[in-house]
Design an enzyme around this catalytic site. Sequence first.
Site, PDB file in Angstrom:
ATOM      1  N   ASP A  62      24.872  21.500  -6.905  1.00 39.09           N
ATOM      2  CA  ASP A  62      25.238  22.072  -8.213  1.00 39.09           C
ATOM      3  C   ASP A  62      26.743  22.117  -8.425  1.00 39.09           C
ATOM      4  OD1 ASP A  62      22.559  22.643  -8.773  1.00 39.09           O
ATOM      5  OD2 ASP A  62      22.665  24.455  -7.543  1.00 39.09           O
ATOM      6  N   HIS A  63      27.486  21.829  -7.390  1.00 35.53           N
ATOM      7  CA  HIS A  63      28.946  21.991  -7.453  1.00 35.53           C
ATOM      8  C   HIS A  63      29.595  20.677  -7.068  1.00 35.53           C
ATOM      9  CE1 HIS A  63      32.978  23.492  -6.355  1.00 35.53           C
ATOM     10  NE2 HIS A  63      32.730  24.445  -7.213  1.00 35.53           N
TER      11      HIS A  63
END
Lengths: 128, 175
Positions: B33-34
């Site tokens: 997600d990052h």
Amino acid sequence: MERSEIFDKVKEVLVDALAVDEDEVTPEATLIGDLGAESIDILDISFQLEKAFGFKIAQGELFPEGVAQDPQYVQDGKVTANGLALLRERLPHFDFSAIESDPSVANIRQIFTVDALVNFCEQKLQAA
Amino acid sequence: MRWMWIDRVVELVPRQKMVAIKQVSMAEEHLHDHFAGSASRPAMPVMPACFIVEGMAQTAGILVGHAEGFKEKVVLAKVSRAELDLDARPGDTIRYTAEIEQFSAVGASTRGLVELISWGGDGPGNPRVLGRIDLMFSHLDNNMGGEKYPEENFVFSESFATLLSLSGIEAPAFG
């Protein structure tokens, strides 16, 4: 060391430790009220003063610790006359007039000024 | 199990210096997600800066705790400085070097260097400076406010004992 030189070093320490602007660091500024210091900043300031001036600061030597909880100093939310006399003896770098006029324990933070730090460093350097 | 952000301690000079490493892995879910990809941008998995700070806090915290035989409850009290200039990606090694700057009964200040080691076909590349992180730790039972905390040392948990044991460092039973 001249007092103005001590003030400049103290200012440098406070700007770094508290992330404040240089012009906020005036002699009468209070560390907690005006400059936003929290308890861990007090340790940071002590460490940085030791480095800047080359002296050691014992625990409780610069700032009073545990005073508010100690009945020897504080009763019913007020600093006692005896407590004030003891504080004066232990911490000669502070100006206690704010507590003399209003001994509320909350007022203790008013004595933690930049000027008191300069007094402390000046007295430590003279004693060395 | 506490979320550990270092994999191994590779050097310990008691009361002075500790070096630890972390291997960044694509298996770490937060990297998905990052940052996740989008219609206009491919995925860019990089180690979040806050976890790099936590990795240094764990490295420096163990060094400070080790100084007094892990009797003190050592907690991160202040991030004095954190400058991170490079991204760490899956497959990279992050190397944390923490040094005690000052130490007292009340707490300690540490200086930290974070390095990035990227791997290629010839093995690990030369370490590059990823950033610098300086921290302050408080010894909780000796706090200036006089507050009381539980007797049990809730800071140094089993996860830390496992890490130290894997790294060949003697430590008392925690928890």
